[in-house]
Design an enzyme around this catalytic site. Structure first.
Site, mmCIF file in Angstrom:
data_model
loop_
_atom_site.group_PDB
_atom_site.id
_atom_site.type_symbol
_atom_site.label_atom_id
_atom_site.label_comp_id
_atom_site.label_asym_id
_atom_site.label_seq_id
_atom_site.Cartn_x
_atom_site.Cartn_y
_atom_site.Cartn_z
ATOM 1 N N GLN A 21 -23.770 27.669 -50.361
ATOM 2 C CA GLN A 21 -24.134 26.490 -51.156
ATOM 3 C C GLN A 21 -24.716 26.843 -52.524
ATOM 4 O O GLN A 21 -24.777 25.998 -53.400
ATOM 5 C CB GLN A 21 -25.129 25.628 -50.370
ATOM 6 C CG GLN A 21 -24.499 25.043 -49.111
ATOM 7 C CD GLN A 21 -25.476 24.204 -48.307
ATOM 8 O OE1 GLN A 21 -26.160 24.701 -47.418
ATOM 9 N NE2 GLN A 21 -25.559 22.918 -48.619
ATOM 10 N N HIS A 120 -24.855 30.579 -41.667
ATOM 11 C CA HIS A 120 -24.937 29.236 -42.244
ATOM 12 C C HIS A 120 -23.539 28.890 -42.780
ATOM 13 O O HIS A 120 -23.358 28.557 -43.935
ATOM 14 C CB HIS A 120 -26.022 29.160 -43.323
ATOM 15 C CG HIS A 120 -26.539 27.766 -43.557
ATOM 16 N ND1 HIS A 120 -27.877 27.441 -43.539
ATOM 17 C CD2 HIS A 120 -25.886 26.601 -43.806
ATOM 18 C CE1 HIS A 120 -28.039 26.155 -43.792
ATOM 19 N NE2 HIS A 120 -26.833 25.611 -43.951
ATOM 20 N N ASN A 164 -27.443 28.558 -37.869
ATOM 21 C CA ASN A 164 -27.955 27.315 -38.413
ATOM 22 C C ASN A 164 -27.164 26.142 -37.839
ATOM 23 O O ASN A 164 -25.957 26.050 -38.028
ATOM 24 C CB ASN A 164 -27.819 27.292 -39.939
ATOM 25 C CG ASN A 164 -28.356 25.998 -40.529
ATOM 26 O OD1 ASN A 164 -29.562 25.765 -40.499
ATOM 27 N ND2 ASN A 164 -27.467 25.127 -41.015
ATOM 28 N N GLU A 165 -27.860 25.263 -37.138
ATOM 29 C CA GLU A 165 -27.305 23.974 -36.696
ATOM 30 C C GLU A 165 -26.014 24.067 -35.886
ATOM 31 O O GLU A 165 -24.947 23.662 -36.328
ATOM 32 C CB GLU A 165 -27.096 23.055 -37.903
ATOM 33 C CG GLU A 165 -28.388 22.778 -38.659
ATOM 34 C CD GLU A 165 -28.255 21.673 -39.699
ATOM 35 O OE1 GLU A 165 -27.117 21.374 -40.104
ATOM 36 O OE2 GLU A 165 -29.273 21.107 -40.078
ATOM 37 N N TYR A 292 -33.603 15.241 -40.517
ATOM 38 C CA TYR A 292 -33.342 14.417 -41.694
ATOM 39 C C TYR A 292 -33.470 12.917 -41.459
ATOM 40 O O TYR A 292 -33.972 12.199 -42.298
ATOM 41 C CB TYR A 292 -31.921 14.696 -42.225
ATOM 42 C CG TYR A 292 -31.808 16.044 -42.889
ATOM 43 C CD1 TYR A 292 -32.031 16.184 -44.247
ATOM 44 C CD2 TYR A 292 -31.517 17.188 -42.154
ATOM 45 C CE1 TYR A 292 -31.960 17.420 -44.873
ATOM 46 C CE2 TYR A 292 -31.448 18.433 -42.775
ATOM 47 C CZ TYR A 292 -31.668 18.529 -44.129
ATOM 48 O OH TYR A 292 -31.619 19.756 -44.733
ATOM 49 N N GLU A 350 -35.784 22.850 -42.004
ATOM 50 C CA GLU A 350 -35.211 22.015 -43.067
ATOM 51 C C GLU A 350 -35.710 20.594 -42.922
ATOM 52 O O GLU A 350 -35.772 20.056 -41.810
ATOM 53 C CB GLU A 350 -33.669 21.940 -43.000
ATOM 54 C CG GLU A 350 -32.959 23.172 -43.440
ATOM 55 C CD GLU A 350 -31.434 23.027 -43.356
ATOM 56 O OE1 GLU A 350 -30.906 21.904 -43.544
ATOM 57 O OE2 GLU A 350 -30.777 24.041 -43.084
ATOM 58 N N TRP A 396 -35.680 21.325 -47.726
ATOM 59 C CA TRP A 396 -34.280 21.499 -48.114
ATOM 60 C C TRP A 396 -34.016 20.608 -49.322
ATOM 61 O O TRP A 396 -34.066 19.404 -49.168
ATOM 62 C CB TRP A 396 -33.301 21.125 -46.993
ATOM 63 C CG TRP A 396 -31.892 21.343 -47.460
ATOM 64 C CD1 TRP A 396 -31.101 20.465 -48.154
ATOM 65 C CD2 TRP A 396 -31.143 22.564 -47.346
ATOM 66 N NE1 TRP A 396 -29.907 21.051 -48.464
ATOM 67 C CE2 TRP A 396 -29.906 22.332 -47.995
ATOM 68 C CE3 TRP A 396 -31.396 23.819 -46.781
ATOM 69 C CZ2 TRP A 396 -28.915 23.327 -48.069
ATOM 70 C CZ3 TRP A 396 -30.408 24.788 -46.861
ATOM 71 C CH2 TRP A 396 -29.177 24.538 -47.497
ATOM 72 N N GLU A 403 -23.084 20.519 -51.562
ATOM 73 C CA GLU A 403 -23.404 19.759 -50.359
ATOM 74 C C GLU A 403 -22.142 19.590 -49.497
ATOM 75 O O GLU A 403 -21.740 18.498 -49.147
ATOM 76 C CB GLU A 403 -24.055 18.429 -50.740
ATOM 77 C CG GLU A 403 -24.461 17.509 -49.586
ATOM 78 C CD GLU A 403 -25.251 18.172 -48.446
ATOM 79 O OE1 GLU A 403 -25.998 19.142 -48.680
ATOM 80 O OE2 GLU A 403 -25.082 17.704 -47.305
ATOM 81 N N TRP A 404 -21.503 20.709 -49.188
ATOM 82 C CA TRP A 404 -20.380 20.752 -48.248
ATOM 83 C C TRP A 404 -19.331 19.681 -48.555
ATOM 84 O O TRP A 404 -18.870 19.618 -49.693
ATOM 85 C CB TRP A 404 -20.917 20.655 -46.802
ATOM 86 C CG TRP A 404 -21.955 21.709 -46.499
ATOM 87 C CD1 TRP A 404 -23.288 21.512 -46.277
ATOM 88 C CD2 TRP A 404 -21.770 23.142 -46.425
ATOM 89 N NE1 TRP A 404 -23.926 22.718 -46.063
ATOM 90 C CE2 TRP A 404 -23.030 23.722 -46.139
ATOM 91 C CE3 TRP A 404 -20.664 23.991 -46.564
ATOM 92 C CZ2 TRP A 404 -23.204 25.106 -45.998
ATOM 93 C CZ3 TRP A 404 -20.844 25.362 -46.406
ATOM 94 C CH2 TRP A 404 -22.086 25.894 -46.135
HETATM 95 C C1 GBH Z 1 -28.221 20.432 -43.132
HETATM 96 O O1 GBH Z 1 -27.453 19.737 -42.197
HETATM 97 C C2 GBH Z 1 -27.552 21.726 -43.486
HETATM 98 O O2 GBH Z 1 -28.152 22.813 -42.805
HETATM 99 C C3 GBH Z 1 -27.527 22.023 -44.952
HETATM 100 O O3 GBH Z 1 -26.616 23.059 -45.215
HETATM 101 C C4 GBH Z 1 -27.206 20.764 -45.716
HETATM 102 O O4 GBH Z 1 -27.016 20.983 -47.078
HETATM 103 C C5 GBH Z 1 -28.337 19.794 -45.489
HETATM 104 O O5 GBH Z 1 -28.537 19.567 -44.149
HETATM 105 C C6 GBH Z 1 -28.138 18.437 -46.149
HETATM 106 O O6 GBH Z 1 -27.050 17.770 -45.612
HETATM 107 O O7 GBH Z 1 -23.464 10.598 -39.441
HETATM 108 O O8 GBH Z 1 -23.383 11.146 -41.763
HETATM 109 O O9 GBH Z 1 -25.231 9.876 -40.913
HETATM 110 C C7 GBH Z 1 -27.827 18.412 -41.947
HETATM 111 C C8 GBH Z 1 -27.476 17.922 -40.558
HETATM 112 C C9 GBH Z 1 -26.378 16.176 -39.397
HETATM 113 C C10 GBH Z 1 -28.277 15.649 -40.721
HETATM 114 C C11 GBH Z 1 -25.874 14.765 -39.530
HETATM 115 C C12 GBH Z 1 -27.828 14.226 -40.829
HETATM 116 C C13 GBH Z 1 -26.437 12.464 -40.071
HETATM 117 C C14 GBH Z 1 -24.997 12.446 -40.323
HETATM 118 N N1 GBH Z 1 -27.141 16.537 -40.571
HETATM 119 N N2 GBH Z 1 -26.937 13.806 -39.791
HETATM 120 S S1 GBH Z 1 -24.222 10.897 -40.618
#
Ligand code: GBH
Length: 441
Positions: A21, A120, A164-165, A292, A350, A396, A403-404
């Site tokens: 990223q 990651h 990670n995740e 989050y 995060e 974070w 942002e992917w």
């Molecule tokens: C993280 O993932 C990552 O580790 C990081 O790389 C990334 O940049 C950061 O968060 C910000 O996105 O169905 O669309 O409402 C976040 C994991 C999983 C959190 C899905 C929010 C809701 C998805 N996310 N979740 S949604």
């Protein structure tokens, strides 16, 4: 306003990033990864943007570490790219290894504790082409990578996270199709849900054998709220909670997976998966919690398993459209301590929000991010008071970054990045955090 003195002595405040990223994968002999090909396929990523240049952190790392230091932070959570260290997934690239060697020394010189993450999300293309996380062999290749890089960095990093995740790696990427490799396939997803934990376990076994005593995993949690009190909606929230919030932690701490999730996944799991649970269930030194937002789930009878649908929530939302719900962080920190890990150290690895920040001269005023951050710090403090052994908090992210699937449009940083000039401008949230983290000396 909270300050560092509201937290236990030794609590680690920091910020987090991830290699793909921020670094720019086009430099230093970095190999191709599955995100490069995923992003190049139209429809997967906003404007088909990729991480080839990103924040050019590969060349600007010294300046970026200075930003952490100047905000009075204690630690930095970063990741070491598998594709940079092993461009073909197997052979070490000395230039890539040397980059992380310098980076870790740079942290230590600045008094920053290095919190490393091994995976990651940049799966080397050579391994992705052989099936990636659907292929059991990838787990062994990952343990080899973990071993090789730990030979070099292991004596200097404060902490090592394997993955990670896992939910994002497995479910979001193989069932929901949102992240690379972009599959929507229950069989691939079931295999990835298991293999990602096997990779974790094999890496822990390898590193433990090398004498490391700082090993953990970073799990992501979304609060699952039933839309109504009906039995159907409660079932929907329960099955999502099992897939999202229980699968990985129960695999590791209880040696099995939740029945509500196995109901859909068991028929597609790798044969004899039970035999891997001992490797998966090895003792950890700490647990990472990424948090989050929350989701509201409703029953969706007549649709394919898990037969749920999301309902829009009423709370204020971030630029990602995610509801702001700090109580969820308190929920997961206390729930992890109570139901799974007891006294084990927990780190908030995060937490953060995207905001459509506007730069005005040399200033970015993001009061909403400051409010978000301090509300989540307050939730963390309450969780500590309620018995959770939380030892650190990483925002974070340090920088606006890639942002992917959302490309560069969604801004999570404490520091604004202009993606043309690559100039960094600390936002008002950065200054607020720096004030809160000032030390007396
Ligand atoms: C993280 O993932 C990552 O580790 C990081 O790389 C990334 O940049 C950061 O968060 C910000 O996105 O169905 O669309 O409402 C976040 C994991 C999983 C959190 C899905 C929010 C809701 C998805 N996310 N979740 S949604």
């Amino acid at each position: 306003m909270l300050s560092r003195f509201d937290f236990p002595e030794g609590f680690v405040f920091g910020a987090a990033t991830a290699a793909y990223q921020i670094e720019g994968s086009g430099f230093g002999g970095c190999g191709p990864c599955h995100w490069d090909t995923f992003a190049a396929t139209p429809g997967n990523v906003v404007r088909a943007e990729d991480g080839s240049r990103a924040c050019d952190h590969y060349h600007r790392w010294g300046n970026d570490l200075d930003l952490l230091r100047a905000a009075n932070m204690d630690g930095y959570r970063f990741s070491t790219s598998w594709a940079r260290v092993m461009p073909d997934g197997v052979t070490v690239n000395p230039e890539g290894m040397a980059f992380y060697d310098r980076l870790v020394d740079g942290m230590l010189e600045r008094g920053l504790k290095p919190f490393q993450t091994l995976y990651h999300w940049e799966m080397p293309s050579a391994l992705a082409d052989k099936g990636g996380w659907t292929n059991r062999d990838t787990c062994h290749r990952f343990a080899d990578f973990a071993g090789k890089i730990t030979e070099v960095l292991g004596d200097r990093v404060a902490s090592i996270a394997t993955i990670n995740e896992p939910w994002c790696v497995a479910w979001l990427s193989h069932f929901l199709g949102v992240h690379a490799p972009g599959l929507r396939d229950i069989r691939a997803a079931s295999r990835a849900m298991h293999h990602i934990l096997l990779a974790h376990g094999l890496a822990v076994e390898r590193l433990r054998g090398m004498g490391q005593d700082n090993l953990g995993i970073v799990l992501n949690f979304d609060y699952c709220q039933p839309a109504t009190d009906s039995a159907g909606d409660r079932r929907a929230a329960g099955v999502q909670d099992a897939i999202f919030n229980r699968w990985f932690i129960e695999g590791i701490t209880k040696g099995t997976y939740p029945a509500e999730a196995l109901e859909g996944l068991a028929p597609h799991m790798p044969e004899n998966w039970q035999d891997d649970m001992a490797v998966i269930g090895q003792k950890l030194d700490w647990l990472g919690v990424n948090y989050y937002t929350r989701h509201i789930h409703a029953d969706a009878p007549g649709t394919a398993w898990p037969a749920t649908r999301d309902v829009a929530g009423p709370l204020d939302k971030t630029q990602m459209g995610w509801e702001i719900f700090p109580d969820g962080l308190h929920h997961f920190l206390t729930r992890m301590a109570r139901d799974y890990v007891g006294d084990l150290p927990i780190f908030v690895t995060e937490n953060g929000m995207a905001n459509a920040d506007v730069i005005n001269g040399a200033e970015v005023t993001d009061q909403v991010r400051t409010d978000f951050l301090f509300a989540h710090l307050a939730a963390t403090k309450r969780a500590i008071a309620d018995g959770a052994n939380v030892q650190g908090f990483f925002y974070w992210s340090l920088l606006d970054n890639y942002e992917w699937a959302e490309g560069y449009e969604k801004r999570f940083g404490l520091v604004h990045v202009d993606f043309d000039s690559l100039a960094r401008v600390p936002k008002s949230s950065y200054h607020a955090l720096a004030r809160a983290l000032a030390r007396n000396d």
